[in-house]
Design an enzyme around this catalytic site. Structure first.
Site, mmCIF file in Angstrom:
data_model
loop_
_atom_site.group_PDB
_atom_site.id
_atom_site.type_symbol
_atom_site.label_atom_id
_atom_site.label_comp_id
_atom_site.label_asym_id
_atom_site.label_seq_id
_atom_site.Cartn_x
_atom_site.Cartn_y
_atom_site.Cartn_z
ATOM 1 N N GLU A 142 0.831 -1.211 0.000
ATOM 2 C CA GLU A 142 0.000 0.000 0.000
ATOM 3 C C GLU A 142 0.861 1.256 0.000
ATOM 4 O O GLU A 142 0.526 2.249 -0.653
ATOM 5 C CB GLU A 142 -0.911 -0.040 1.232
ATOM 6 N N HIS A 143 1.970 1.212 0.708
ATOM 7 C CA HIS A 143 2.854 2.377 0.763
ATOM 8 C C HIS A 143 3.669 2.556 -0.516
ATOM 9 O O HIS A 143 4.163 3.651 -0.775
ATOM 10 C CB HIS A 143 3.810 2.248 1.951
ATOM 11 N N GLU A 219 5.124 4.048 11.388
ATOM 12 C CA GLU A 219 3.673 3.903 11.562
ATOM 13 C C GLU A 219 3.344 2.806 12.565
ATOM 14 O O GLU A 219 2.383 2.927 13.329
ATOM 15 C CB GLU A 219 3.006 3.613 10.221
#
Length: 528
Positions: A142-143, A219
């Protein structure tokens, strides 16, 4: 300047102007008047956005006076016509159209009169499809999604999106991954092209992988400060222990430190298959055009698995259990209790959703106190039981979690747990007609409110196609909610809640949290 009268060849009674000095007021007759609207170019009605001249009345004439008195009634009627009722919104909702390409990729869209649209690719893959070794791979990808493709560098991709005034985003959950873009309807072809590149030909350069590795690790550290996320992740880890549903979406930091490009490529090749993809769109889109774009950009997506090793979801066993993380230095306790809920396609989902709507939610910032509709919310306000609580029902393809999550002071944990379980027993045994009617109304309002805009509608379409194979229309949801009676609700709640072993997770100063056996004994009532 505008000049209005009741008809042609009649005296002008009203002069409408945007300039104060355009009319000499001393030259007006006694029955004439002016209105000055600074910075106003036109009037518009709320009904159909049509231009209209305001009607003028000569109040010295009896018929004009009567017409003027009746005008507020006419205006109120116009307002009621412009207001769409709940029934009208249900019946007027567009139905999604569904098509399938030769490779199995499905295309679903819902056309509205919006000038904007949201289009995206929903894929049946998430942390449930991951093993302990590659848990977090989907979140890591996703990143990297928007860090460049084989055709566009990161800066070129960002410039292409910004030049359209679009918004490009992605998310990963336990069973789904989505890449979507909100843009003007006229830019749909470019949006589909960019999405196809992001999904099929992401560059995954070694430099970007190393850069994003640091971002992901930060994160993971930051998410530990979100105690609600921590508590609910711990709930999954104990409720579905030993199964893939116990995996968190983010994955452990050990995996994030060791992922290589080969790991990510293998993940994509194993799961990004056409039969598990849905190209969904909502807003100003034409379904035939969307199908043509899908054929152009997604016909090459593979539908074959290496060695015919098709991933199969194994049933996830629910285990009544508990996990406690005590830290007396924390100011508040975060506690969640849940039982196994129904899967997404199970018809019992609707009664359980009504039950949750009856239990409701509460926050200290809410007004109302004793006037709150939910009995548990009223009691929480009166007795200061908690800072907040929320009833939730998280559904997966074949199972779910139905529970209550609350945040409270360390001295109120036992009381709040008692009344939360008491609310469960009430929906299992003593729920009334008025309770069910209130819950059904709250659930209907929630369903309608969640579909405000093209993006939530598009997300709803994508998830529905993956879960049910079709988009369930609002009218069908409405009928299924209306079919819930107090007896149906009690029977379903007894099936899932009454005398069942709960899963419990707790974080913070939780010394007062009752023993598990005591919480288990509160899952039934001894009444004679």
């Amino acid at each position: 300047m505008g000049i209005f009268s009741n008809g042609q060849n009649e005296m002008t009674y009203l002069f409408w102007t945007t300039r104060r000095d355009s009319i000499n007021n001393h030259s007006l007759r006694k029955e004439q008047m002016t209105n000055h609207y600074a910075k106003s170019g036109t009037f518009r009605t709320k009904l159909n956005q049509m231009l209209f001249p305001p009607r003028c009345y000569g109040l010295w004439a009896e018929d004009e006076k009567n017409a003027f008195v009746g005008e507020p009634v006419l205006l109120s009627l116009r307002r009621s016509q412009a207001t769409v009722s709940y029934a009208q919104s249900i019946l007027g909702a567009s139905e999604a159209q569904l098509s399938t390409l030769d490779n199995g990729l499905r295309i679903a869209s819902e056309e509205t009169d919006h000038a904007t649209c949201t289009v995206g690719l929903w894929i049946s893959v998430g942390s449930r499809y991951e093993s302990e070794k590659n848990n977090g791979a989907g979140f890591f990808l996703e990143h990297l999604a928007f860090k460049g493709t084989k055709k566009h560098s990161q800066s070129a991709l960002e410039q292409a999106v910004e030049s359209m005034g679009a918004h490009l985003s992605t998310y990963t959950s336990r069973e789904h991954t989505a890449y979507y873009m909100k843009t003007l309807a006229k830019d749909l072809p470019k949006a589909v092209e960019l999405l196809s590149e992001v999904v099929q030909s992401s560059s995954l350069s070694e430099a970007e992988i190393e850069q994003q590795r640091g971002v992901v690790l930060r994160e993971l550290e930051e998410v530990e400060g979100s105690l609600s996320d921590v508590c609910l992740d711990l709930l999954h880890s104990t409720a579905f222990q030993g199964t893939p549903l116990s995996h968190s979406v983010l994955g452990p930091s050990e995996n994030a430190r060791t992922f290589t490009r080969q790991h990510l490529v293998e993940y994509i090749n194993s799961h990004y298959k056409a039969p598990r993809m849905v190209l969904a769109a909502a807003g100003g889109v034409n379904h035939a055009d969307l199908v043509g774009l899908a054929k152009q950009y997604f016909s090459g997506v593979s539908f074959e698995y290496q060695g015919d090793a098709v991933p199969v979801l194994h049933p996830c066993r629910f285990t009544g259990s508990e996990i406690r993380y005590r830290d007396d230095a924390m100011p508040l306790a975060h506690v969640a209790i849940a039982v196994e809920g129904a899967g997404a396609a199970n018809p019992d989902v609707v009664p359980l959703m009504v039950a949750n709507a009856i239990i409701g939610s509460y926050d200290l910032t809410f007004g109302g106190g004793m006037n709150l509709s939910s009995p548990l919310a009223r009691r929480a306000a009166e007795l200061s039981l908690c800072n907040s609580y929320e009833a939730f029902h998280t559904t997966y393809s074949d199972t779910g979690l139905m529970g209550i999550y609350f945040v409270t002071d360390k001295h109120k944990i036992e009381d709040m747990m008692h009344w939360a379980q008491n609310a469960w027993m009430n929906v299992c045994t003593t729920v009334t007609e008025s309770d069910v009617a209130r819950g059904k109304n709250a659930l209907k309002a929630s369903l309608i409110g969640q579909l405000n805009g093209t993006t939530p509608i598009c997300d709803d379409i994508g998830r529905h196609i993956l879960n049910y194979g079709r988009r369930i229309p609002l009218a069908e949801w409405d009928a299924r909610i209306d079919a819930v009676t107090p007896k149906v609700l009690r029977d379903v709640c007894i099936k899932y809640i009454y005398d069942k072993c709960p899963a419990v997770s707790a974080v913070g100063p939780i010394e007062q949290l009752p023993d598990y056996n005591r919480m288990r004994s509160a899952m039934y009532w001894l009444r004679f």
